[in-house]
Design a protein around this motif. Structure first.
Motif, mmCIF file in Angstrom:
data_model
loop_
_atom_site.group_PDB
_atom_site.id
_atom_site.type_symbol
_atom_site.label_atom_id
_atom_site.label_comp_id
_atom_site.label_asym_id
_atom_site.label_seq_id
_atom_site.Cartn_x
_atom_site.Cartn_y
_atom_site.Cartn_z
ATOM 1 N N TYR A 244 6.721 17.969 6.113
ATOM 2 C CA TYR A 244 6.600 19.122 6.372
ATOM 3 C C TYR A 244 5.357 19.471 5.872
ATOM 4 C CZ TYR A 244 6.851 24.080 5.167
ATOM 5 O OH TYR A 244 6.728 25.548 5.389
ATOM 6 N N PHE A 245 4.901 18.920 4.799
ATOM 7 C CA PHE A 245 3.319 19.247 4.444
ATOM 8 C C PHE A 245 2.129 18.827 5.347
ATOM 9 C CE2 PHE A 245 -0.400 17.850 2.156
ATOM 10 C CZ PHE A 245 -0.764 19.238 1.543
ATOM 11 N N ARG A 246 2.711 17.688 5.976
ATOM 12 C CA ARG A 246 1.712 17.157 7.093
ATOM 13 C C ARG A 246 1.526 17.946 8.241
ATOM 14 N NH1 ARG A 246 3.508 11.926 5.246
ATOM 15 N NH2 ARG A 246 4.975 11.654 6.966
ATOM 16 N N LYS A 247 2.655 18.319 8.613
ATOM 17 C CA LYS A 247 2.843 19.328 9.736
ATOM 18 C C LYS A 247 1.987 20.856 9.404
ATOM 19 C CE LYS A 247 6.961 17.472 11.652
ATOM 20 N NZ LYS A 247 8.486 17.575 11.981
ATOM 21 N N TYR A 248 2.636 21.171 8.298
ATOM 22 C CA TYR A 248 1.830 22.514 7.932
ATOM 23 C C TYR A 248 0.133 22.360 7.731
ATOM 24 C CZ TYR A 248 0.193 26.348 4.937
ATOM 25 O OH TYR A 248 -0.446 27.471 4.355
ATOM 26 N N LYS A 249 -0.098 21.291 7.183
ATOM 27 C CA LYS A 249 -1.483 20.936 7.130
ATOM 28 C C LYS A 249 -2.105 20.901 8.484
ATOM 29 C CE LYS A 249 -4.830 17.910 4.834
ATOM 30 N NZ LYS A 249 -4.938 16.718 3.947
ATOM 31 N N ASN A 250 -1.607 20.266 9.381
ATOM 32 C CA ASN A 250 -2.026 19.888 10.795
ATOM 33 C C ASN A 250 -2.170 21.239 11.475
ATOM 34 O OD1 ASN A 250 -2.368 18.271 13.226
ATOM 35 N ND2 ASN A 250 -0.736 19.197 13.768
ATOM 36 N N LEU A 251 -1.003 22.144 11.289
ATOM 37 C CA LEU A 251 -1.207 23.455 12.145
ATOM 38 C C LEU A 251 -2.401 24.015 11.732
ATOM 39 C CD1 LEU A 251 0.327 25.478 13.889
ATOM 40 C CD2 LEU A 251 1.785 25.998 12.156
ATOM 41 N N MET A 252 -2.460 24.358 10.156
ATOM 42 C CA MET A 252 -3.371 25.018 9.667
ATOM 43 C C MET A 252 -4.755 24.437 10.004
ATOM 44 S SD MET A 252 -4.319 25.594 5.517
ATOM 45 C CE MET A 252 -4.817 23.935 5.140
ATOM 46 N N MET A 253 -5.111 23.258 10.166
ATOM 47 C CA MET A 253 -6.490 22.897 10.588
ATOM 48 C C MET A 253 -6.634 23.088 12.001
ATOM 49 S SD MET A 253 -7.854 22.066 7.819
ATOM 50 C CE MET A 253 -9.274 21.335 8.686
ATOM 51 N N LEU A 254 -5.649 23.090 12.787
ATOM 52 C CA LEU A 254 -5.769 23.331 14.290
ATOM 53 C C LEU A 254 -5.859 24.735 14.496
ATOM 54 C CD1 LEU A 254 -5.303 22.289 17.000
ATOM 55 C CD2 LEU A 254 -2.889 22.882 17.088
ATOM 56 N N THR A 255 -5.726 25.619 13.552
ATOM 57 C CA THR A 255 -5.716 27.034 13.722
ATOM 58 C C THR A 255 -7.242 27.168 13.373
ATOM 59 O OG1 THR A 255 -3.227 27.637 13.107
ATOM 60 C CG2 THR A 255 -4.934 29.345 12.728
ATOM 61 N N VAL A 256 -7.693 26.756 12.331
ATOM 62 C CA VAL A 256 -9.054 26.860 11.876
ATOM 63 C C VAL A 256 -9.931 26.441 13.116
ATOM 64 C CG1 VAL A 256 -10.836 26.048 10.367
ATOM 65 C CG2 VAL A 256 -8.523 26.553 9.564
ATOM 66 N N PHE A 257 -9.634 25.056 13.721
ATOM 67 C CA PHE A 257 -10.559 24.761 14.832
ATOM 68 C C PHE A 257 -10.628 25.591 16.115
ATOM 69 C CE2 PHE A 257 -9.245 20.229 13.343
ATOM 70 C CZ PHE A 257 -10.363 20.281 12.197
ATOM 71 N N ILE A 258 -9.112 26.207 16.385
ATOM 72 C CA ILE A 258 -9.252 27.127 17.393
ATOM 73 C C ILE A 258 -9.890 28.294 17.272
ATOM 74 C CG2 ILE A 258 -7.493 28.553 18.804
ATOM 75 C CD1 ILE A 258 -5.455 26.340 18.585
ATOM 76 N N GLY A 259 -9.733 28.922 16.003
ATOM 77 C CA GLY A 259 -10.721 30.139 15.683
ATOM 78 C C GLY A 259 -12.047 30.167 15.789
#
Length: 278
Positions: A4-19
């Protein structure tokens, strides 16, 4: 919990990159949209076929500036592309580690970062003053000086991507080094070389500063390459800084045409040869 932590971290970084990507695109599309909005209304057939009108008069076009830009870019390409490619072949295939190749690479890196106005001043001093007049030849030469380091660097990197085993195969068949380069290495790297050359052309097509010192400008058709010649970037600069509303509209139309030319060159460079790969 770890999954769950890895998925959350991956989603957070992906959001930063897209932003970050969206933020980077906002100025680009903002500039394009603003130029299209202001330039499209002033763009018509007269713009492409007529000469500029007298100061303050409505109407007119930039036919001579469009032709002048194409002529000077062709001169720059005829000078810069062969020199850049041949220099890159020497650095990659004949002399990789000597003091001369090191000096040439250092000079190439320095020239890549030099402001274009400096190139214009140098060509003005070395060519325009010697010839006694501004000209399309001097303008094309200044653009070629800007192109050469860009082409050297891009071509050198493309040639380095060609596997050394391909060269060895040619040598094993008894083919001379020159023929191996011409018949095997260059065709293999052709896509990247052509792409780099076209991107360099797109880079110099919008240069204004060096042309102010070399080609200057002309309100009429130039009768030879050895006289002042109009160009789109210089014409846009002159019209944009004038107090006349009609010239402001033409400057926006010229900006739109110049952007479309650069976009077209970039698109051709990226997609025309995409079926061929190194």
């Amino acid at each position: 919990m770890n999954d769950y932590f890895r998925k959350y971290k991956n989603l957070m970084m992906l959001t930063v990159f897209i932003g970050a990507t969206i933020i980077a695109l906002i100025p680009l599309f903002g500039v394009l949209g603003y130029v299209v909005k202001n330039g499209l209304s002033a763009l018509n057939l007269q713009f492409f076929v007529n000469l500029p009108k007298a100061m303050g008069l409505p109407g007119g076009g930039m036919a001579n500036a469009i032709a002048g830009t194409l002529i000077m870019v062709l001169i720059a390409s005829a000078l810069g592309i062969p020199i850049g490619i041949l220099a890159a072949i020497y650095l990659t295939e004949y002399d990789r580690h000597s003091w001369l190749s090191t000096a040439v690479r250092f000079a190439t890196d320095v020239l890549t970062g030099i402001p274009s106005i400096i190139v214009g001043i140098v060509i003005y001093t070395a060519v325009v003053l010697k010839m006694g007049n501004f000209s399309a030849l001097a303008g094309g030469l200044s653009l070629a000086v800007i192109m050469i380091p860009l082409i050297i660097r891009s071509t050198e990197e493309m040639l380095k991507l060609v596997s050394h085993s391909i060269r060895e195969a040619g040598f094993a068949l008894g083919i001379s080094k020159a023929k191996t380069i011409l018949k095997i290495v260059l065709p293999t790297a052709a896509k990247g070389i052509i792409t780099g050359a076209m991107l360099a052309v797109a880079r110099v097509a919008g240069e204004t500063a060096p042309l102010l010192f070399t080609a200057l400008g002309n309100q009429y058709w130039s009768r030879s390459l050895n006289e002042p010649t109009a160009s789109l970037p210089v014409q846009i600069f002159q019209y944009a800084t004038s107090p006349y509303k009609e010239w402001h509209q033409l400057a926006w139309a010229g900006s739109l045409v110049l952007i479309l030319m650069v976009i077209t060159l970039n698109l051709v460079a990226r997609y025309a040869f995409r079926s061929k790969s190194i």
